[in-house]
Design an enzyme around this catalytic site. Structure first.
Site, mmCIF file in Angstrom:
data_model
loop_
_atom_site.group_PDB
_atom_site.id
_atom_site.type_symbol
_atom_site.label_atom_id
_atom_site.label_comp_id
_atom_site.label_asym_id
_atom_site.label_seq_id
_atom_site.Cartn_x
_atom_site.Cartn_y
_atom_site.Cartn_z
ATOM 1 N N ASP A 278 7.163 5.251 -5.680
ATOM 2 C CA ASP A 278 8.401 4.722 -6.274
ATOM 3 C C ASP A 278 9.330 5.794 -6.825
ATOM 4 O O ASP A 278 10.137 5.526 -7.710
ATOM 5 C CB ASP A 278 8.089 3.711 -7.387
ATOM 6 C CG ASP A 278 7.589 2.378 -6.837
ATOM 7 O OD1 ASP A 278 7.833 2.104 -5.645
ATOM 8 O OD2 ASP A 278 6.962 1.621 -7.597
ATOM 9 N N ASN B 298 11.730 1.956 1.598
ATOM 10 C CA ASN B 298 10.990 0.985 0.794
ATOM 11 C C ASN B 298 11.952 0.153 -0.050
ATOM 12 O O ASN B 298 13.057 0.583 -0.380
ATOM 13 C CB ASN B 298 9.991 1.694 -0.131
ATOM 14 C CG ASN B 298 9.079 0.709 -0.834
ATOM 15 O OD1 ASN B 298 8.606 -0.255 -0.243
ATOM 16 N ND2 ASN B 298 8.815 0.943 -2.106
ATOM 17 N N ARG C 236 0.840 -1.188 0.000
ATOM 18 C CA ARG C 236 0.000 0.000 0.000
ATOM 19 C C ARG C 236 0.879 1.243 0.000
ATOM 20 O O ARG C 236 1.998 1.224 0.530
ATOM 21 C CB ARG C 236 -0.925 0.009 1.216
ATOM 22 C CG ARG C 236 -1.884 -1.157 1.260
ATOM 23 C CD ARG C 236 -2.859 -1.026 2.404
ATOM 24 N NE ARG C 236 -3.737 0.121 2.237
ATOM 25 C CZ ARG C 236 -4.939 0.070 1.660
ATOM 26 N NH1 ARG C 236 -5.384 -1.079 1.188
ATOM 27 N NH2 ARG C 236 -5.689 1.136 1.551
ATOM 28 N N HIS D 224 12.109 -2.057 -3.645
ATOM 29 C CA HIS D 224 11.413 -2.255 -4.918
ATOM 30 C C HIS D 224 12.154 -3.292 -5.755
ATOM 31 O O HIS D 224 13.380 -3.195 -5.912
ATOM 32 C CB HIS D 224 11.316 -0.943 -5.692
ATOM 33 C CG HIS D 224 10.504 -1.064 -6.945
ATOM 34 N ND1 HIS D 224 9.129 -1.153 -6.931
ATOM 35 C CD2 HIS D 224 10.880 -1.139 -8.248
ATOM 36 C CE1 HIS D 224 8.691 -1.275 -8.178
ATOM 37 N NE2 HIS D 224 9.737 -1.270 -8.994
#
Length: 219
Positions: free
Chosen positions: A161, A123, A107, A125
């Site tokens: 992102d 984060n 999310r 990725h």
């Protein structure tokens, strides 16, 4: 915070474990990698809370087995993403989290988290950003037929992102690989790289410049 930890390290002081909150949505293999590296003494961190966007996430069992406090939110709470992030932020702050680590969290995070932890929400990725943004980075790279993809660790911000990049590692796509084989190779890099980046944060080695690029002191 990075400046304080860097100064303490330079002065030869013993740094306390970096208190992190971990956000998950699924199996929690990257959570497990962090747990294992902390247990082995390779990562100077303490996971103070694991938050899951799904009550059925297997990662919650991994956290419980390690004696880590957990919080799972229902779909009803997540119906309003802003309200959900306010709940999460309240609990993470109560737990004393200094950084937020997204480990397979599916999310987008919003201002209630980003404002309290500016450039402290991390984060992971499964592609080399800015290529193959979004929720299907592995499949998208595979479908495009790239010969090299990889893993990116970056700070999250308000644009999905596109936050400042801390670290990247390439993964060569071998001829004849299935998408499952590529996924396994990506995850192997994730499980090694993510704890390494969190340790860099724990040592105060990461700084975000004014132009939103990142400098990493590896001396």
């Amino acid at each position: 915070m990075q400046a304080r930890r860097a100064a303490a390290r330079a002065a030869g002081e013993d740094l306390p474990p970096l208190k992190i909150g971990v956000l998950i949505s699924g199996s929690g293999t990257n959570l497990q990698a962090l747990i294992d590296e902390i247990a082995s003494g390779n990562l100077n961190a303490e996971i103070v809370l694991v938050v899951s966007s799904r009550p059925s996430a297997a990662g919650l069992k991994r956290a419980a087995a390690a004696g880590i406090q957990t919080l799972a939110l229902s779909k009803e709470i997540y119906a309003d993403p802003w309200d959900a992030d306010e709940v999460i932020a309240t609990e993470l702050r109560r737990a004393g989290a200094e950084y937020i680590v997204m480990a397979g969290y599916m999310r987008k995070v919003h201002e209630p988290l980003l404002m309290l932890w500016p450039n402290r929400v991390v984060n992971l990725h499964p592609a080399l950003l800015p290529s193959f943004q979004g929720a299907h980075g592995i499949q998208d790279a595979y479908d495009r037929g790239v010969k090299v993809t990889g893993v990116t660790v970056h700070f999250a911000n308000a644009v999905y992102d596109q936050g400042p990049i801390i670290a990247q590692e390439a993964v060569r796509v071998e001829e004849g690989w299935s998408v499952d084989e590529l996924e396994a190779a990506i995850h192997a890099v994730e499980h090694r790289l993510y704890p390494q980046v969190v340790e860099l944060l724990a040592e105060g080695r990461v700084q975000v410049r004014e132009d939103l690029t990142v400098s990493v002191d590896r001396s």
